[in-house]
Design a protein around this motif. Structure first.
Motif, PDB file in Angstrom:
ATOM      1  N   ILE A 186       0.561  -1.073   0.232  1.00 43.40           N
ATOM      2  CA  ILE A 186       0.198   0.338   0.194  1.00 43.40           C
ATOM      3  C   ILE A 186       1.170   1.197  -0.141  1.00 43.40           C
ATOM      4  O   ILE A 186       1.921   1.918   0.507  1.00 43.40           O
ATOM      5  CB  ILE A 186      -0.688  -0.279   1.555  1.00 43.40           C
ATOM      6  CG1 ILE A 186      -2.000  -1.363   1.301  1.00 43.40           C
ATOM      7  CG2 ILE A 186      -1.823   1.550   1.515  1.00 43.40           C
ATOM      8  CD1 ILE A 186      -2.672  -1.191   0.640  1.00 43.40           C
TER       9      ILE A 186
ATOM     10  N   ALA B 105       0.510   5.094   0.898  1.00 40.10           N
ATOM     11  CA  ALA B 105      -0.192   6.026   1.917  1.00 40.10           C
ATOM     12  C   ALA B 105       0.148   7.856   1.165  1.00 40.10           C
ATOM     13  O   ALA B 105       0.221   8.133  -0.073  1.00 40.10           O
ATOM     14  CB  ALA B 105      -0.555   5.528   2.928  1.00 40.10           C
TER      15      ALA B 105
ATOM     16  N   LEU C 288       7.756   5.017   3.139  1.00 43.27           N
ATOM     17  CA  LEU C 288       7.573   4.326   1.722  1.00 43.27           C
ATOM     18  C   LEU C 288       8.587   4.892   0.746  1.00 43.27           C
ATOM     19  O   LEU C 288       9.724   3.747   0.410  1.00 43.27           O
ATOM     20  CB  LEU C 288       6.297   2.932   1.879  1.00 43.27           C
ATOM     21  CG  LEU C 288       7.016   2.508   0.910  1.00 43.27           C
ATOM     22  CD1 LEU C 288       7.116   1.078   1.188  1.00 43.27           C
ATOM     23  CD2 LEU C 288       5.194   2.050   0.372  1.00 43.27           C
TER      24      LEU C 288
ATOM     25  N   ILE D 158      -3.096   4.275  -2.357  1.00 42.13           N
ATOM     26  CA  ILE D 158      -4.535   5.051  -1.582  1.00 42.13           C
ATOM     27  C   ILE D 158      -4.762   6.218  -1.532  1.00 42.13           C
ATOM     28  O   ILE D 158      -5.780   6.772  -1.092  1.00 42.13           O
ATOM     29  CB  ILE D 158      -4.945   3.812  -0.171  1.00 42.13           C
ATOM     30  CG1 ILE D 158      -4.149   4.263   0.849  1.00 42.13           C
ATOM     31  CG2 ILE D 158      -4.868   2.297  -0.657  1.00 42.13           C
ATOM     32  CD1 ILE D 158      -4.277   3.716   2.285  1.00 42.13           C
TER      33      ILE D 158
ATOM     34  N   GLN E  99      -1.992  13.298   8.780  1.00 39.60           N
ATOM     35  CA  GLN E  99      -1.813  13.474  10.307  1.00 39.60           C
ATOM     36  C   GLN E  99      -2.754  15.019  11.039  1.00 39.60           C
ATOM     37  O   GLN E  99      -2.979  15.331  11.568  1.00 39.60           O
ATOM     38  CB  GLN E  99      -0.734  13.343   9.851  1.00 39.60           C
ATOM     39  CG  GLN E  99       0.147  11.728  10.588  1.00 39.60           C
ATOM     40  CD  GLN E  99       1.309  11.831  10.195  1.00 39.60           C
ATOM     41  OE1 GLN E  99       2.271  12.648  10.077  1.00 39.60           O
ATOM     42  NE2 GLN E  99       2.120  10.477   9.366  1.00 39.60           N
TER      43      GLN E  99
ATOM     44  N   HIS F  32       4.536  16.412  17.552  1.00 39.27           N
ATOM     45  CA  HIS F  32       5.904  15.879  17.424  1.00 39.27           C
ATOM     46  C   HIS F  32       6.634  15.243  16.698  1.00 39.27           C
ATOM     47  O   HIS F  32       7.636  14.766  15.966  1.00 39.27           O
ATOM     48  CB  HIS F  32       5.733  15.539  18.596  1.00 39.27           C
ATOM     49  CG  HIS F  32       5.997  16.414  19.920  1.00 39.27           C
ATOM     50  ND1 HIS F  32       4.666  16.747  20.224  1.00 39.27           N
ATOM     51  CD2 HIS F  32       6.563  16.688  20.562  1.00 39.27           C
ATOM     52  CE1 HIS F  32       5.103  17.922  21.113  1.00 39.27           C
ATOM     53  NE2 HIS F  32       5.990  18.207  21.525  1.00 39.27           N
TER      54      HIS F  32
ATOM     55  N   ALA G 106       7.333  15.139  12.777  1.00 35.71           N
ATOM     56  CA  ALA G 106       7.954  15.218  11.570  1.00 35.71           C
ATOM     57  C   ALA G 106       7.763  16.786  11.302  1.00 35.71           C
ATOM     58  O   ALA G 106       7.967  17.400  12.407  1.00 35.71           O
ATOM     59  CB  ALA G 106       7.528  14.809  10.523  1.00 35.71           C
TER      60      ALA G 106
ATOM     61  N   GLY H 122       1.223  12.529   5.262  1.00 29.62           N
ATOM     62  CA  GLY H 122       1.190  11.030   6.289  1.00 29.62           C
ATOM     63  C   GLY H 122       0.176  11.181   6.748  1.00 29.62           C
ATOM     64  O   GLY H 122      -0.223  11.762   7.063  1.00 29.62           O
TER      65      GLY H 122
ATOM     66  N   GLY I 219      -0.444   5.468   7.686  1.00 34.72           N
ATOM     67  CA  GLY I 219       0.813   5.010   6.826  1.00 34.72           C
ATOM     68  C   GLY I 219       1.270   5.116   8.665  1.00 34.72           C
ATOM     69  O   GLY I 219       3.050   4.167   7.922  1.00 34.72           O
TER      70      GLY I 219
ATOM     71  N   SER J 245       8.426   6.650  16.158  1.00 33.71           N
ATOM     72  CA  SER J 245       7.176   7.340  16.045  1.00 33.71           C
ATOM     73  C   SER J 245       5.966   7.415  17.458  1.00 33.71           C
ATOM     74  O   SER J 245       5.898   6.850  18.233  1.00 33.71           O
ATOM     75  CB  SER J 245       6.174   5.949  14.875  1.00 33.71           C
ATOM     76  OG  SER J 245       6.986   6.707  13.743  1.00 33.71           O
TER      77      SER J 245
ATOM     78  N   LEU K 189       0.182  -7.080  10.912  1.00 32.74           N
ATOM     79  CA  LEU K 189      -0.780  -6.906   9.993  1.00 32.74           C
ATOM     80  C   LEU K 189      -0.738  -8.420   9.061  1.00 32.74           C
ATOM     81  O   LEU K 189       0.488  -8.618   8.651  1.00 32.74           O
ATOM     82  CB  LEU K 189      -0.827  -6.058   8.497  1.00 32.74           C
ATOM     83  CG  LEU K 189      -1.816  -5.190   9.400  1.00 32.74           C
ATOM     84  CD1 LEU K 189      -0.709  -2.968   8.640  1.00 32.74           C
ATOM     85  CD2 LEU K 189      -3.036  -4.602   9.554  1.00 32.74           C
TER      86      LEU K 189
ATOM     87  N   GLU L 137      -4.087  -7.305   4.391  1.00 35.12           N
ATOM     88  CA  GLU L 137      -5.014  -6.600   5.476  1.00 35.12           C
ATOM     89  C   GLU L 137      -4.068  -5.021   4.690  1.00 35.12           C
ATOM     90  O   GLU L 137      -3.063  -4.846   4.826  1.00 35.12           O
ATOM     91  CB  GLU L 137      -4.710  -6.930   6.638  1.00 35.12           C
ATOM     92  CG  GLU L 137      -5.254  -8.314   6.720  1.00 35.12           C
ATOM     93  CD  GLU L 137      -5.294  -8.124   8.467  1.00 35.12           C
ATOM     94  OE1 GLU L 137      -6.634  -9.337   9.228  1.00 35.12           O
ATOM     95  OE2 GLU L 137      -4.785  -8.694   9.090  1.00 35.12           O
ATOM     96  N   ILE L 138      -5.564  -4.571   4.796  1.00 37.40           N
ATOM     97  CA  ILE L 138      -5.477  -3.099   5.248  1.00 37.40           C
ATOM     98  C   ILE L 138      -5.832  -2.237   6.380  1.00 37.40           C
ATOM     99  O   ILE L 138      -6.382  -2.903   6.882  1.00 37.40           O
ATOM    100  CB  ILE L 138      -6.154  -2.261   4.250  1.00 37.40           C
ATOM    101  CG1 ILE L 138      -5.408  -2.629   3.043  1.00 37.40           C
ATOM    102  CG2 ILE L 138      -5.673  -0.433   4.139  1.00 37.40           C
ATOM    103  CD1 ILE L 138      -6.359  -1.843   0.779  1.00 37.40           C
TER     104      ILE L 138
ATOM    105  N   TYR M 274      12.926  12.607  14.348  1.00 37.18           N
ATOM    106  CA  TYR M 274      12.552  11.372  15.291  1.00 37.18           C
ATOM    107  C   TYR M 274      13.016  11.504  16.701  1.00 37.18           C
ATOM    108  O   TYR M 274      13.912  11.683  16.695  1.00 37.18           O
ATOM    109  CB  TYR M 274      12.513  10.119  14.599  1.00 37.18           C
ATOM    110  CG  TYR M 274      12.159   9.281  13.405  1.00 37.18           C
ATOM    111  CD1 TYR M 274      10.604   8.861  14.052  1.00 37.18           C
ATOM    112  CD2 TYR M 274      12.520   9.410  12.176  1.00 37.18           C
ATOM    113  CE1 TYR M 274       9.506   8.270  12.549  1.00 37.18           C
ATOM    114  CE2 TYR M 274      11.428   9.370  11.113  1.00 37.18           C
ATOM    115  CZ  TYR M 274      10.292   8.655  11.483  1.00 37.18           C
ATOM    116  OH  TYR M 274       9.365   7.632  10.972  1.00 37.18           O
TER     117      TYR M 274
END
Ligand SMILES: Cc1cc2nc3c(=O)[nH]c(=O)nc-3n(C[C@H](O)[C@H](O)[C@H](O)COP(=O)(O)OP(=O)(O)OC[C@H]3O[C@@H](n4cnc5c(N)ncnc54)[C@H](O)[C@@H]3O)c2cc1C
Length: 291
Positions: free
Chosen positions: A30, A32, A37, A54, A78, A100, A102, A110, A114, A123, A161, A165-166, A193
């Motif tokens: 996927i 996003a 990715l 997606i 986000q 906080h 990124a 984002g 995702g 994260s 997952l 699966e999503i 991060y």
């Protein structure tokens, strides 16, 4: 660097994305917001054979209230969750923590799903799922299931997952009345991060005794972690500096930090405890002020 070649499909709905994921089989991924990715593909750390995009799926009610709490669609970016007045009112911890993640530009692309599926242990959002008792709705072609946050994060950047699966949505539980929250992280620069982070949610009764506690940390193990022994040490107690100090020390039992080019594991341990003291003090203070 450019990524290796791949086939590309743009899904018009989550149902279509599930169908494509099932039809394309092993090697399909996927796409996003692409904020994790695509860099991983460019560095050739990820080599999906097929991308199923997606990012153009417009789902109704990206953020909505329901009896169990606040549901966000996984495809919601986000920044939309950060700016949601519903989230600010009902889940102020989530709203604050997202700021906080990124930088604004990255949060505009984002997605919530995702970040969770990416499962980076440093994260903020996966840890917020633990602090806020989140439940994930997962979909595959012809089936759905619900998984609690405690069962999703398996190890470093790995979830439970299945390949087909999503994550379709996330239900964050609204903390009970007379709850307060705290969130602290240490990062080298704003937007980086976290080297380590800690969050807390505390609920008090009429006599100011703690009836419920959540402590979730990130950047200090292969997954985000809940410090359940530390949480239990607070139950039935009223706030004091020694109570908080002792509880924060108990988080050491769940930490498995690693050394890297930035800091040592010992430093992460030490910082995590200090950040937990601050998160707990803030959470008690807010709970005491809540009516
Ligand atoms: C410079 C920079 C700094 C950053 N700093 C931070 C930070 O401080 N904190 C932080 O948390 N993040 C940070 N990020 C990551 C950012 O938050 C990403 O937006 C997020 O990790 C991935 O979201 P995405 O929608 O872009 O997912 P993508 O990059 O598109 O996908 C990430 C992974 O999730 C999978 N995926 C995506 N959506 C779904 C879904 N619905 N169901 C199942 N699998 C799915 C993809 O297949 C892929 O494996 C940073 C990124 C950059 C580039």
């Amino acid at each position: 660097m450019k990524p290796p070649g791949f086939d590309y499909h743009r899904a018009a709905s989550l149902d279509e994305a599930c169908e494509l994921l099932s039809a394309c089989g092993e090697g399909a991924k996927i796409l996003a917001g692409g904020q994790s990715l695509i860099p991983m593909m460019n560095f050739r750390l990820a080599r999906p054979r097929v991308l199923i995009d997606i990012s153009n799926i417009a789902e109704p009610n990206p953020v909505s209230e329901e009896p169990g709490g606040i549901r966000t669609r996984a495809t919601t970016v986000q920044r939309v969750v950060e700016n949601s007045s519903l989230v600010q009112e009902k889940l102020p911890l989530l709203s604050y923590a997202i700021r906080h993640v990124a930088h604004t530009q990255i949060r505009n692309k984002g997605t919530i799903g995702g970040s969770i599926a990416n499962a980076d242990p440093a994260s903020e959002l996966p840890a917020m799922c633990l602090a806020l008792d989140a439940q994930f709705e997962l979909r595959r072609h012809g089936a759905r299931r619900t998984v609690p946050a405690a069962e999703l994060f398996v190890t470093y950047m790995t979830t439970s997952l299945e390949a087909d699966e999503i994550i379709s949505s996330i239900l964050f539980a609204e903390p009970p009345k007379r709850s307060g929250w705290g969130f602290h992280e240490l990062a080298r620069r704003s937007g980086d991060y976290a080297l380590a982070g800690s969050s807390a949610v505390i609920t008090l009764d009429g006599a100011n005794r703690c009836t419920r506690a959540r402590i979730a940390l990130f950047g200090v193990a292969a997954t985000p972690v809940r410090a359940i022994t530390a949480e239990e040490s607070l139950l039935g107690q009223v706030h004091s500096a020694s109570l908080v100090k002792d509880a924060a020390h108990l988080v050491q039992g769940v930490l498995e930090p690693e050394s890297d080019m930035h800091v040592t594991a010992a430093y992460r341990r030490s910082v995590a405890e200090v950040l937990t003291v601050r998160a707990l003090d803030d959470a008690f203070r807010r709970a005491l002020a809540a009516r």
